[in-house]
Design an enzyme around this catalytic site. Structure first.
Site, mmCIF file in Angstrom:
data_model
loop_
_atom_site.group_PDB
_atom_site.id
_atom_site.type_symbol
_atom_site.label_atom_id
_atom_site.label_comp_id
_atom_site.label_asym_id
_atom_site.label_seq_id
_atom_site.Cartn_x
_atom_site.Cartn_y
_atom_site.Cartn_z
ATOM 1 N N LYS A 94 0.511 -1.092 -0.211
ATOM 2 C CA LYS A 94 -0.097 0.047 0.413
ATOM 3 C C LYS A 94 0.525 1.352 0.086
ATOM 4 O O LYS A 94 0.475 2.101 -0.772
ATOM 5 C CB LYS A 94 -1.232 0.076 0.721
ATOM 6 C CG LYS A 94 -2.445 -1.012 1.351
ATOM 7 C CD LYS A 94 -3.351 -0.775 2.596
ATOM 8 C CE LYS A 94 -3.778 -1.776 2.329
ATOM 9 N NZ LYS A 94 -5.187 -1.840 3.610
ATOM 10 N N ARG A 95 2.283 1.270 0.786
ATOM 11 C CA ARG A 95 2.441 2.633 1.009
ATOM 12 C C ARG A 95 3.327 3.103 -0.866
ATOM 13 O O ARG A 95 3.689 4.037 -0.947
ATOM 14 C CB ARG A 95 3.846 1.931 1.611
ATOM 15 C CG ARG A 95 3.626 1.543 2.973
ATOM 16 C CD ARG A 95 4.965 1.841 3.491
ATOM 17 N NE ARG A 95 6.112 0.314 3.868
ATOM 18 C CZ ARG A 95 5.725 -0.755 4.226
ATOM 19 N NH1 ARG A 95 4.894 -0.624 4.783
ATOM 20 N NH2 ARG A 95 6.352 -2.106 3.964
#
Length: 491
Positions: free
Chosen positions: A264-265
């Site tokens: 997700k980063r």
């Protein structure tokens, strides 16, 4: 084999990860390539991870990508319910778990949390979980397998909490076949007696999968290769029930450019992330299809219809697939170029209105930028000068290739200002005619006049469209104001 039936079985836990989208796409392509059935099944048995609104995201993503299911919660094909919590409420999973208990392939386990904690042992390189920083394994010791029938019945009558565990042999081995990884054999002593029914009465993800896949007559199961280690347990369940196993297709990992798992980063790990970054659904689907697979003729721009025709799951690569955002940007740009004008205008309009509040011809602005952007987000920085002339450095007027200078640019603008002031028709054609006549009259190169004028009216090094296109959109009053400001700057 009978009719091909595939299923996409997401959990409503948030945005749809690119890996899940690829799974859905491959399941869809396998079914459609063979004229089969594509099913949507919602796996919501993990109530703790349920996210409000996530179900809407699933439906929105499926519709947005064109992966339209033939059967699902909203399209009963005779194998429903298609939501696992609804199936659980009908007692389906407990019924099948009890069948395994009767056959000796599963058993009731009444062990307390404290006893299970006591089984944890530190290990080396085994399949482990983190516990206070130490590596531990929680392999169950079959303690409750040895309870007598009377003891089990007494515990159940007393209302003691229980789970139902799979009874895996401690000797021998289990073998299964995967399309991508071939034949895989695992020693049974390495397998744990996994929980089938949890203490809250809900089935575990693994058990519900097997039961539902069989009852829904699923022929092909596509999932990430992180499930390879669980598959021998599935095989033992299929054997215990006497059911035929589906074709397994375990997909390679998707990594970022640094070859680390796409997280997700990264900012672009989900379908909705990519939409927010200005990518169009058709390009996303096309690109995701190529994460581990390629067309026989190595074509890269492929419509969903072409993917259906060409897709062969036997050609999926087992190497990790790298998610290259630069390549996706390129592909997205190609899709925008190919897009119908009206469709692009409707997509571009919200982005145009975000930066331009003036009453300008938005359609002409959209037409100018269509072939000059890679994502819809690029629109804003390409057109912001229409709203307001940026503060720019006069050195921008010096261009070696165009053979322009500060003095030469000032002269050009001073010469042209009265001509533009006298001009009534501010169409592209009329402005172009003025500029070309001036160039011819002065005997200079095109760039020596066009570069200063375009710089004066845009204040930018690069713009969508040339001087006469920009001036005709800005209109007479604003164009003249900007040219006068340029003369002031250069003076």
């Amino acid at each position: 084999m009978s009719e091909v039936r595939t299923r996409f079985a997401p959990s409503p836990t948030g945005r749809m990860h690119v890996g899940n989208l690829r799974t859905a796409l491959y399941e869809y392509l396998i079914a459609k390539h063979e004229g089969g059935t594509f099913i949507l099944r919602i796996e919501d048995t993990d109530q703790e991870r349920f996210v409000e609104g996530a179900l809407d995201i699933i439906y929105r993503t499926m519709e947005g990508t064109g992966l339209i299911h033939d059967e699902g919660p909203d399209k009963d094909g005779g194998y429903g319910p298609y939501v696992q919590s609804e199936r659980q409420a009908k007692g389906i999973y407990l019924e099948y778990a009890k069948k395994l208990v009767e056959k000796g392939d599963a058993y009731y386990c009444f062990c307390t949390k404290e006893r299970l904690e006591s089984l944890k042992t530190t290990v080396g390189n085994m399949n482990v979980e983190e516990d206070d920083g130490a590596k531990v394994i929680t392999k169950y010791d079959k303690h409750c397998l040895h309870l007598s029938k009377e003891e089990v019945e007494a515990n159940l009558a007393a209302g003691l909490p229980y789970v139902i565990r799979q009874n895996i042999p401690t000797e021998g081995s289990t073998t299964f076949h995967d399309v991508i990884y071939g034949e895989i054999t695992v020693e049974n002593e390495e397998l744990d007696d996994m929980i089938l029914i949890k203490s809250d009465g809900y089935p575990t993800y693994n058990f519900a999968n097997v039961v539902d896949d069989h009852l829904m007559k699923i022929t092909h199961v596509v999932r990430g290769n992180e499930y390879l280690s669980s598959t021998p347990k599935y095989t033992r369940l299929y054997e215990a029930f006497g059911w035929e196993e589906p074709v397994y297709v375990h997909l390679p990992l998707i990594t970022n450019e640094e070859h680390k798992k796409l997280s997700k980063r990264s900012g672009h790990s989900s379908f909705e992330d990519l939409l927010e970054q200005g990518f169009v659904p058709e390009a996303i689907v096309n690109y995701v299809a190529l994460l581990g697979w390629s067309a026989p003729d190595n074509r890269e721009i492929l419509s969903l219809e072409e993917l259906i025709q060409l897709f062969d799951y036997n050609n999926i690569n087992k190497s990790p697939a790298v998610f290259d955002i630069v390549k996706l940007r390129w592909m997205n740009g190609e899709y925008i170029k190919m897009m119908e004008e009206e469709k692009f205008y409707n997509l571009a309009l919200p982005y145009i209105k975000e930066v331009i509040s003036k009453d300008l011809d938005y359609r002409r602005i959209a037409a100018l930028i269509k072939t000059r952007i890679e994502t819809l987000l690029d629109i804003k920085e390409k057109i912001d000068f229409f709203e307001e002339l940026p503060d720019y450095d006069i050195q921008m007027y010096v261009h070696k290739k165009m053979k322009t200078s500060l003095e030469g640019s000032l002269e050009v603008l001073k010469d042209l200002l009265p001509v533009f002031e006298a001009l009534d028709d501010y169409s592209e054609e009329s402005i172009e005619k003025v500029l070309m006549s001036y160039i011819q009259e002065k005997g200079i190169k095109n760039g020596q006049a066009l570069w200063p004028v375009r710089t004066a009216v845009s204040g930018k090094q690069s713009t969508p469209g040339g001087a006469y296109e920009i001036m005709s959109i800005l209109g007479k009053e604003e164009s003249l104001r900007r040219i006068r400001l340029a003369i002031e700057k250069l003076s």
